[in-house]
Design an enzyme around this catalytic site. Structure first.
Site: not given
Lengths: 381, 381
Positions: A158, A322, A355
């Protein structure tokens, strides 16, 4: 694997830039940050030729405590403890792991709630708007302080993945390999929009007071921002599987506005838990740093040109469900690297977790990272 | 098509339940609403055998003003004016079109800001929690008042589509055909979650005052809720195409927290415009009605069983990039109808506009609806 009695113990440490005589951190915005401190943790042992150091970069709400416990009685270990530790995928019996809290953060490193040496008061919204590159610049200072000549790997998911990409192009000679996970080379307008709404919720909280809160903190606004972000970390599928339309406490609709559905109860819990450990101003500054992240932009819109600086071997990983940083964005990175004939492996991991999968699909992701790191250790370069 | 001088003029009208002697609207929650008024508009002429009436059902933020102008000088026509009017896809030279503001709304029909006859004060949060079925029950009263025996079609998108589905099973003999567009038979946990966060933003606004605001309205909270919802109405692709990472007023990052990106400026504009025309309490009640919408649940989890009541011909339409009410949810409706050997046509329209496509892909959608309606007029049933 260790058992409970031999649990890996880690100790948070602070590196004050002033300790090496150079207290200035120049920033992308043109300002200079002074009196910078980085909170960091290490695990494992640096080998003699200093070739086994791995930097772990954390996501928006992460911190330096990536593995182990500070005390055997700690209820929870570090945020990536399933990945990192003795005998684990990133094996601290083999590697020397470093993780530091980003500048702008609220877990020990200098951030908006730190004291501005010029005024003797908290920076709050006078803190300079930092970038992902600024975070990396600060980490680079820590690297020098620790006398690490080159990272065997920089690994992060991320926002951590954004830092990985920055490392690879800003300090190419000091990064042997790079593992950007569930990330992007430029934040999408949709994500910028979600960040905007989250900050609006914080800054509209009556307690926010232009960031100058003290006793009364803007916890409701921060909680709203977190709940919103949390939805983007899950997938439609995982929410359907985990909560469906189940009610929390009853078999019948309550016909009211309190938490009626299980998913509402879960979000409320996540929001409340978050405000206990995170700061609202930090949330604003770190999301803004992500908004401004655009690796392509600095080379006239060409991601390939921008990534051409990198000499690292890459392992790029995305997750099928995601939708915050979808596979297509990872593929943009891979295609740019391939265009430059750079060394890159890519995998899209099948997962329904959205995610959040980068923290949840530990076995699949870990096996891949373990293999990649072992290869990096063997390769002379 | 009309030119400007012959623009279709429509007139808002109010139907007070009391006018036909029965002032009670029983609700799903067990309460009864009294002194109900529905704001509605009509266009076209009801034919002699009363077989050409079409009910248009509106989405969350819609109203009774679906086509034409109230006054020739009006800057904007009704919300679906490209679809409905003389010579348009839903041709008011052929059909008699009715559209009413839902109960719980804030555009003329009885809602939380109406005066409670028992107390002489606004209902605010004492307004009963209504459902989609309650909205339809109220519309059915209007239908009786207008002496319409059967709708040729009930047509609506998003929350309007939920009402279409309710109509088809609650009053099967009075619905010849049903056109649910970009909708779902049950709100997903992801949508429930977004609704929750939106209401949190409203209810955390210091001006909200448990819904008892007067001069100072919770416009910041409502604006935040709208901005969030607006993101879910667009697609990642349409945002990328419309805004990308473009900056609003400059070539360089502002390194601050004001609107820097074009997408931020757009959202802020949308939020501000919305609070001028919509009420915060209505927003809470209408989103809650959507949360509680689950057509499958009432037949023990079987959507097919629930839809078996319907006798209408269906035209189900979805849009490829709609991630709020994705095609899979429309297909659930279609599969349930097919299982019952009911008459259904289905189309997924290719579009990059996301959920908003139901208002934007007028030509493709309109052509389809025009053909379907023409066929319905011919078929004796």
């Amino acid at each position: 694997m260790e058992n409970e009695s031999t649990y890996l113990l880690t100790t948070p440490q602070d590196y004050a830039f002033a300790s090496d005589g150079d207290d200035f951190l120049p920033l992308d915005c043109g300002q200079t940050l002074r009196h910078v401190t980085l909170r960091y943790e290490c695990a494992g042992t640096l080998n003699e030729d200093k070739s086994n150091a791995i930097l772990i970069t954390h996501a928006l709400s992460g911190d330096a405590h990536c593995c182990g416990k500070h005390h055997p009685d700690d209820r929870k270990p570090g945020w990536w403890d399933e990945m990192i530790g003795p005998g684990k995928y990133i094996d601290t019996n083999i590697y020397f792991v470093v993780c530091s809290n980003v500048i702008g953060g609220c877990s020990g490193s200098t951030g908006p709630r730190s004291i501005d040496p010029e005024t003797g008061k908290r920076y709050n919204m006078d803190f300079p708007v930092i970038t992902i590159a600024d975070m990396v610049r600060a980490q680079h200072r820590l690297m020098k302080f620790l006398q690490i000549p080159r990272w065997l790997a920089v690994v992060g998911g991320s926002m951590g993945g954004m830092q990985v990409l920055e490392w690879s192009v800003m300090y190419p000679d000091e990064v042997k390999s790079a593992v950007p996970i569930a990330t992007t080379a430029q934040l999408s307008p949709q994500s910028i929009a979600f960040d905007w709404v989250g900050r609006e919720a914080i800054q509209y909280d009556a307690n926010w007071q232009n960031g100058n809160y003290e006793e009364k903190v803007p916890d409701r606004g921060l909680s709203t921002a977190r709940m919103l972000a949390h939805i983007t970390y899950l997938s439609d599928e995982s929410m359907a599987r985990k909560f469906g339309r189940n009610l929390q406490d009853s078999d019948e609709y309550g016909f009211n506005f309190s938490r009626d559905f299980a998913v509402e109860s879960y979000l409320q819990y996540q929001g409340r838990r978050f405000v206990e450990r995170f700061d609202a101003n930090s949330y604003c500054f770190i999301t803004r740093a992500m908004d401004y992240f655009d690796l392509a932009d600095r080379a006239g819109g060409s991601l390939a040109k921008s990534l051409a600086e990198a000499t690292a071997d890459f392992l790029v990983v995305s997750f099928s469900s995601d939708w915050l940083f979808p596979t297509s964005q990872s593929k943009d990175i891979v295609h740019a690297l391939l265009k430059n004939q750079q060394n890159v492996s890519f995998c899209e991991i099948e997962s329904s977790y959205g995610h959040d999968a980068f923290l949840l699909e530990v076995d699949t992701l870990g096996t891949m990272i373990r293999g990649f790191l072992a290869h990096q250790q063997e390769v002379k370069k």
